[in-house]
Write an enzyme that holds these catalytic residues in place. Structure first.
Site, PDB file in Angstrom:
ATOM      1  N   PRO A 211       1.838  -3.185  -5.735  1.00 46.24           N
ATOM      2  CG  PRO A 211       2.240  -1.067  -5.706  1.00 46.24           C
ATOM      3  CD  PRO A 211       1.133  -2.196  -6.613  1.00 46.24           C
TER       4      PRO A 211
ATOM      5  CB  VAL B 114       7.487  -1.176   1.193  1.00 48.77           C
ATOM      6  CG1 VAL B 114       8.638  -0.788   2.430  1.00 48.77           C
ATOM      7  CG2 VAL B 114       6.365   0.127   0.201  1.00 48.77           C
TER       8      VAL B 114
ATOM      9  CD  GLN C  43       2.740   2.674  -5.466  1.00 46.40           C
ATOM     10  OE1 GLN C  43       3.060   2.447  -4.710  1.00 46.40           O
ATOM     11  NE2 GLN C  43       0.901   2.386  -5.786  1.00 46.40           N
TER      12      GLN C  43
ATOM     13  CB  CYS D  73       0.351   3.297   1.787  1.00 45.72           C
ATOM     14  SG  CYS D  73       1.752   2.947   3.071  1.00 45.72           S
TER      15      CYS D  73
ATOM     16  CE  LYS E 173      -2.342  -1.009  -4.562  1.00 46.72           C
ATOM     17  NZ  LYS E 173      -3.607  -1.636  -3.398  1.00 46.72           N
TER      18      LYS E 173
ATOM     19  CG  ASN F   5      -5.357  -4.060  -4.154  1.00 50.95           C
ATOM     20  OD1 ASN F   5      -4.740  -3.239  -3.400  1.00 50.95           O
ATOM     21  ND2 ASN F   5      -4.713  -5.471  -3.800  1.00 50.95           N
TER      22      ASN F   5
ATOM     23  CB  ALA G 135      -0.724  -6.885  -1.787  1.00 47.15           C
ATOM     24  CD  GLU G 136      -1.516 -10.535   3.872  1.00 50.18           C
ATOM     25  OE1 GLU G 136      -2.340 -10.562   3.984  1.00 50.18           O
ATOM     26  OE2 GLU G 136      -1.109  -9.714   4.926  1.00 50.18           O
TER      27      GLU G 136
END
Length: 465
Positions: free
Chosen positions: A18, A20, A72, A101, A140, A201, A225-226
């Site tokens: 997930p 943003v 999420q 986060c 997470k 992750n 993610a990235e």
């Protein structure tokens, strides 16, 4: 507990995180077409989601190709979280609670990784959702500095009703230039201690990393993610020319519209290595100023025109090795990882800058000054401090101004916002309602209107053509 993993999710090993403003519907579909087996929505604010129907409809945008999907949420109120999750449960296979986060906005709103020390609230939140929802609850998290505490944290969430746990092998302090490497040994320790599925992750830049991560941690799957943003084809083991996924993504945006800021952000990352070349600075400026799908597509085509001849071998690209070595380098037009600077090197550079500043001060460089505590400050900051010092002192008994909060969430509102909202909520409102906000500088006026306003400001009754 493994039934959820195998039967509901299909035992996915390749998962997109997930993100943003980045894991919206068009990007999720693109990722699935390049091998992703499970995707998440972006992190959604539970308080806004439960109150605002427009925010809710946009957040739940999906289609048949976008399955399985996990929604999420972030938040710090168990009852509000339950209300939001109840509204979303018919649109997904699970509800995930964001406890990882590390960004400043999460610190101000007191959610994400900044809840990881409040175990009673987290136990209540997970337990409340687990016992009242039709779909499973997942979490997470980020690791603690201490491995044993990380394991106890995971066991607490499992006991509260968490059915799957994603463990990021970094602490909440490891972000930005201090990101560094994720420690997979923490993921393995959690995997060995709990009975629920564990997702790893962090540190995934190619398929070799994914395979090695699963072997070292024993995790059921790996989340990226990235790495996905810079190369959406990572799960296929390919490095396509960046214009290929870019044009596919733009086609999906035409079909499933999303805010232009999301599209611009994706293109900046896909073309990061090309836009970092000094002679391409004009392309970076054009992309930053583009505000229509037509302009985005023209820029992608322009980049394709510049580099496709090298990709097809019509012209020879000579920069094939890293400077000073014989190591092969991927050409800049191919999708590839963004490699961050080592945190130690970053801190070393800061130390060198401070040393250089002290030397300049010692030889009388007037660009730097010392404040009252002996700290080096710039000329600009010194002028501001002097200007403040000339103002009459304020009475000591003035009441402290309370921190105003956004009307739709717990974040601080923008002091000049037209709608009394934080920047994220204001952006959503302006996008959905085709509105302007001068305070946040979110403008949807046409170029003609902007030109007319500029002409009137210059003095005139001049008419724009």
């Amino acid at each position: 507990m493994m039934d959820f993993w195998r039967e509901t999710l299909g035992a996915p090993t390749k998962i997109v995180a997930p993100m943003v403003d980045a894991s919206e519907l068009p990007w999720r579909i693109l990722s699935r077409r390049y091998g992703a087996q499970l995707c998440y929505t972006p992190m959604l604010h539970s308080s806004i989601f439960s109150k605002d129907p427009k925010y809710r409809n946009e957040a739940l945008s999906s289609c048949d190709e976008d399955k399985p999907l996990i929604v999420q949420f972030c938040g710090n109120d168990p009852q509000v979280m339950l209300e939001a999750a109840t509204l979303a449960q018919d649109h997904c296979v699970a509800i995930d609670i964001n406890l990882g986060c590390p960004q400043a906005i999460a610190k101000r709103g007191h959610y994400g990784a900044f809840l990881q020390d409040e175990w009673p609230i987290l136990h209540q939140m997970v337990s409340l959702l687990s016992s009242n929802l039709k779909v499973p609850v997942t979490c997470k998290v980020r690791r603690f500095e201490n491995k044993q505490k990380t394991v106890e944290y995971a066991k607490m969430l499992e006991a509260a009703g968490c059915k799957m746990l994603t463990v990021h092998g970094r602490t909440r302090e490891q972000r930005g230039p201090l990101t560094g490497l994720a420690d997979w040994s923490y993921v393995k320790a959690v995997k060995d201690a709990v009975k629920i599925p564990v997702i790893s992750n962090g540190n995934i830049q190619n398929m070799q990393d994914l395979i090695r991560c699963m072997e070292e941690t024993g995790a059921q799957g790996v989340m990226i993610a990235e790495g996905n943003l810079y190369n959406p084809a990572l799960f296929t083991g390919q490095n396509p020319p960046a214009w290929v996924p870019a044009l596919e993504y733009l086609d999906l945006v035409d079909r499933y519209p999303c805010p232009l800021s999301y599209t611009r952000g994706h293109l900046f990352k896909l073309f990061h290595h090309i836009l970092s070349i000094p002679c391409n600075n004009y392309l970076r400026i054009e992309l930053g100023a583009a505000n229509t799908m037509k302009q985005f597509r023209e820029i992608v085509k322009k980049i394709q025109g510049l580099y496709e001849q090298y990709h097809n071998g019509v012209k020879l690209w000579e920069k094939t090795t890293h400077s000073g070595t014989s190591n092969l380098a991927l050409p800049p037009w191919l999708c590839q990882p963004y490699v961050r600077e080592d945190p130690e090197d970053h801190l070393k550079k800061i130390s060198e800058k401070e040393t250089g500043a002290q030397l300049r001060l010692a030889v009388g460089d007037k660009r730097l000054y010392e404040d009252a505590e002996g700290n080096l400050i710039s000329r600009k900051k010194m002028k501001r401090l002097r200007r403040i010092s000339r103002r009459p002192q304020k009475p000591d008994n003035l009441p402290e101004r309370p921190l105003e909060k956004c009307l739709l969430c717990e974040n601080p509102l923008g002091s000049k916002c037209s709608y009394k909202l934080c920047k994220k909520c204001c952006k959503d409102k302006c996008f959905l309602g085709n509105l302007d906000c001068e305070g946040h500088r979110i403008l949807v006026r046409t170029r003609r209107e902007m030109a007319r306003a500029f002409a009137e400001k210059r003095g005139g009754n001049k008419k724009t053509k």
